[in-house]
Design an enzyme around this catalytic site. Structure first.
Site, PDB file in Angstrom:
ATOM      1  N   LYS A   1      41.417  25.981  59.457  1.00  0.00           N
ATOM      2  CA  LYS A   1      42.328  26.876  58.739  1.00  0.00           C
ATOM      3  C   LYS A   1      43.417  26.011  58.120  1.00  0.00           C
ATOM      4  O   LYS A   1      44.225  25.410  58.829  1.00  0.00           O
ATOM      5  CB  LYS A   1      42.943  27.905  59.696  1.00  0.00           C
ATOM      6  CG  LYS A   1      44.066  28.695  59.026  1.00  0.00           C
ATOM      7  CD  LYS A   1      44.736  29.680  59.955  1.00  0.00           C
ATOM      8  CE  LYS A   1      46.114  30.029  59.402  1.00  0.00           C
ATOM      9  NZ  LYS A   1      46.816  31.041  60.205  1.00  0.00           N
TER      10      LYS A   1
ATOM     11  N   GLY B   1      54.284  36.180  61.310  1.00  0.00           N
ATOM     12  CA  GLY B   1      55.102  36.604  62.443  1.00  0.00           C
ATOM     13  C   GLY B   1      56.077  37.735  62.148  1.00  0.00           C
ATOM     14  O   GLY B   1      56.866  38.103  63.014  1.00  0.00           O
TER      15      GLY B   1
ATOM     16  N   ALA C   1      48.178  36.946  58.597  1.00  0.00           N
ATOM     17  CA  ALA C   1      49.636  36.990  58.756  1.00  0.00           C
ATOM     18  C   ALA C   1      50.251  38.280  58.262  1.00  0.00           C
ATOM     19  O   ALA C   1      49.887  38.811  57.225  1.00  0.00           O
ATOM     20  CB  ALA C   1      50.315  35.823  58.052  1.00  0.00           C
ATOM     21  N   GLY C   2      51.196  38.775  59.065  1.00  0.00           N
ATOM     22  CA  GLY C   2      52.014  39.906  58.649  1.00  0.00           C
ATOM     23  C   GLY C   2      51.641  41.242  59.261  1.00  0.00           C
ATOM     24  O   GLY C   2      52.398  42.202  59.154  1.00  0.00           O
TER      25      GLY C   2
ATOM     26  N   ASN D   1      47.997  36.947  65.233  1.00  0.00           N
ATOM     27  CA  ASN D   1      48.412  36.350  66.493  1.00  0.00           C
ATOM     28  C   ASN D   1      49.577  37.130  67.102  1.00  0.00           C
ATOM     29  O   ASN D   1      49.466  37.777  68.129  1.00  0.00           O
ATOM     30  CB  ASN D   1      48.790  34.882  66.276  1.00  0.00           C
ATOM     31  CG  ASN D   1      48.989  34.094  67.574  1.00  0.00           C
ATOM     32  OD1 ASN D   1      48.781  32.901  67.616  1.00  0.00           O
ATOM     33  ND2 ASN D   1      49.379  34.740  68.664  1.00  0.00           N
ATOM     34  N   THR D   2      50.715  37.112  66.399  1.00  0.00           N
ATOM     35  CA  THR D   2      51.942  37.690  66.956  1.00  0.00           C
ATOM     36  C   THR D   2      51.806  39.176  67.276  1.00  0.00           C
ATOM     37  O   THR D   2      52.331  39.638  68.288  1.00  0.00           O
ATOM     38  CB  THR D   2      53.102  37.466  65.973  1.00  0.00           C
ATOM     39  OG1 THR D   2      53.082  36.101  65.554  1.00  0.00           O
ATOM     40  CG2 THR D   2      54.440  37.753  66.622  1.00  0.00           C
TER      41      THR D   2
END
Lengths: 268, 66
Positions: free
Chosen positions: A108, A169, A195-196, A217-218
């Site tokens: 990535k 994040g 992301a987001g 992830n987050t």
């Protein structure tokens, strides 16, 4: 009788490899290794991202290593270039990852441009992608939600294009669904929102827009109950994908009754 | 001689190989990747690869990340 559409095989194919899960997850920000393992199992993800760092940084000598807890024989590792702000650093990171993972060449690529927004530095990302592809890497590239850049990355040979939904994040969800739709419509390679995403509905929306998958992830790791959120995300991805394939009804401005108008017993 | 290992200076009494350095760091047999002066040193060459004065060595592994 026609078979329902969702009985057909609907696998995600990245660089020639087939995956049944369209949820890709990161392994950062968890309380400990046990929570990491349980959340990732609950997510059903088959592709997991990892970071490459110095051995004297961020390690607890009493904890087992990530490679022991999440064996590469079971998961497809996706080493990332998180924290890289130049093409050179990103290329070095990928080469170290390939050495670490015995020649594994799926990476990535992210080259960041700014610490506050974590938005990608596109010229540097292009430069790194070019070097990495020449060097035999299979590049999944983190980019902004720009349809022209997404097309460019696919044309140059990236195996997946991963536009952000919102800053890394941030948990703000898909800020520009129209752009994501444009990118998906033109896609020659899998488009994975990276992301987001903040909660399950954000993931479902990404899939309803036609994305091939979502990387997060987050949203899982920082939920009050990460294992439960991982399970929610798994379902949201599946639901959103099925809704996309089913094809939604057209939007209408006014009401339209669901029951027949004729045959009521109270009409004169 | 002095080398840099993961950004920290390290004094060595005698020249060593990458394999010997990893052993000294308690990382022999551990899953790590090694770079010397920004070039990868493949695992198959750790036994032969000799470190020189002021070499910059990076020893990395995989940790949780998104």
């Amino acid at each position: 009788m026609n078979a329902p559409v969702n009985n057909l095989s609907d696998a995600l194919v990245i660089a020639g490899k087939t995956y049944s899960s369209r949820l890709l997850v990161g392994t950062g920000k968890y309380k400990d290794m046990d929570e990491t393992r349980r959340a990732i199992e609950a997510s059903g993800a088959q592709i997991i991202t990892v970071a490459i760092r110095r051995t004297n940084i961020g390690q607890n000598p009493n904890e087992p290593s990530l490679l022991d807890v999440l064996p590469p024989s079971r998961y497809t590792y996706l080493p990332n270039t998180a924290g890289c702000y130049s093409a050179d650093d990103a290329v070095r990171t990928c080469r170290l990852a390939r050495e670490l993972l015995d020649g594994h060449d799926l990476v990535k690529l992210e080259v960041l441009g700014d610490e506050k927004t974590l938005y990608p530095d596109i010229p540097a990302t292009l430069k790194a992608a070019e070097i990495l592809i020449k060097d035999g890497f299979k590049v999944m590239v983190y980019t902004n939600d720009d349809p022209i850049m997404a097309k460019r990355f696919a044309e140059m040979g990236c195996v997946a294009v991963m536009p952000l939904a919102a800053p890394i994040g941030s948990g703000l969800g898909i800020r520009n669904p129209y752009n994501i739709r444009f990118i998906v419509e033109e896609a020659k390679v899998p488009i994975i929102v990276d992301a987001g995403v903040g909660t399950a509905s954000d993931a479902a929306i990404a899939m309803e827009l036609g994305c091939a998958g979502v990387l997060m992830n987050t949203a899982i790791a920082q939920a009050q109950d990460p294992v439960l959120m991982a399970s929610a995300m798994k379902k949201a991805i599946e639901a959103g994908r099925e809704a996309f394939r089913a094809g939604r009804m057209p939007r209408k401005q006014y009401g339209s009754p669901s029951s027949p108008l004729g045959g009521t017993f109270f009409q004169p | 001689m002095k080398i840099m290992v993961n950004g920290q200076e390290r004094a060595l009494a005698a020249p060593v190989t990458v394999a010997a350095l990893l052993d000294e760091l308690g990382m022999a047999g551990k899953r790590v990747a090694v770079e010397v002066n920004q070039e990868i040193v493949p695992r198959s060459r750790h036994m032969q690869f000799q470190l020189n004065d002021s070499d910059r060595v990076e020893v990395v592994f995989a940790i949780g990340g998104g």
